[in-house]
Write an enzyme that holds these catalytic residues in place. Structure first.
Site, PDB file in Angstrom:
ATOM      1  N   ILE A  29       4.141 -35.508  -0.337  1.00 42.57           N
ATOM      2  CA  ILE A  29       4.264 -35.112   1.063  1.00 42.57           C
ATOM      3  C   ILE A  29       3.635 -33.733   1.162  1.00 42.57           C
ATOM      4  O   ILE A  29       3.825 -32.889   0.284  1.00 42.57           O
ATOM      5  CB  ILE A  29       5.732 -35.132   1.560  1.00 42.57           C
ATOM      6  N   TYR A  41      14.292 -30.442   2.107  1.00 37.18           N
ATOM      7  CA  TYR A  41      14.908 -31.697   1.689  1.00 37.18           C
ATOM      8  C   TYR A  41      16.416 -31.680   1.899  1.00 37.18           C
ATOM      9  O   TYR A  41      17.001 -32.675   2.320  1.00 37.18           O
ATOM     10  CB  TYR A  41      14.574 -31.997   0.226  1.00 37.18           C
ATOM     11  N   GLU A  51      11.075 -36.257  -6.188  1.00 40.51           N
ATOM     12  CA  GLU A  51      11.142 -35.283  -7.268  1.00 40.51           C
ATOM     13  C   GLU A  51      10.493 -33.996  -6.768  1.00 40.51           C
ATOM     14  O   GLU A  51       9.489 -34.037  -6.053  1.00 40.51           O
ATOM     15  CB  GLU A  51      10.372 -35.809  -8.472  1.00 40.51           C
TER      16      GLU A  51
END
Length: 151
Positions: free
Chosen positions: A72, A118, A106
């Site tokens: 991303i 996140y 990850e």
């Protein structure tokens, strides 16, 4: 505007690879690598684009009820404008529609900004890989495995 691209064209893949080279300079994935992955049914790409300019992307894989974000990124010119959050919103909707119950990713333990993003999305750390990221003449960095449960 976020587009879920089933079959990205060559220019779109090259644009993603160009962003990769900027935001992942140590281990960027090439257009050839992205093309090979996207040729497989389990790999998908979300693009954040406006007026044909790709500002960000999310490459992910779905295997049954589980999904994993592989990459991303947001082009530096468009960072801090909510692009990643828009990508996550589109991804969550897509995965929910496809009955995915778990999303994983990850991240380098020293990537504080990404970890904060996140965590705002609801991810929790479930595992630490000690010394996973290694580069010559630099200390090793741990990898964190994060997970988000749907439902």
């Amino acid at each position: 505007m976020i587009d879920a691209i089933q079959k990205p064209n060559k220019q779109q893949i090259q644009a993603v690879a160009a962003i990769e080279a900027i935001v992942q300079p140590i281990d960027a994935w090439s257009a050839a690598t992205l093309t090979q992955l996207l040729a497989q049914d389990s790999y998908h790409l979300l693009l954040a684009a406006e007026s044909g300019v790709i500002k960000g992307y999310c490459l992910y894989q779905v295997l049954f009820e589980q999904a994993e974000i592989l990459r991303i990124g947001t082009h530096p010119d468009y960072q801090r404008q909510g692009i990643a959050s828009q990508l996550f919103s589109a991804l969550h909707k897509t995965l929910f529609k496809n009955n995915v119950t778990q999303l994983m990713l990850e991240v380098r333990a020293d990537n504080v900004a990404a970890i904060a993003l996140y965590e705002r999305q609801g991810f929790k750390t479930i595992h630490r890989r000690s010394g996973y990221y290694q580069q010559p003449n630099l200390p090793a960095v741990d990898a964190l495995i994060l997970q988000l449960e749907y439902g």
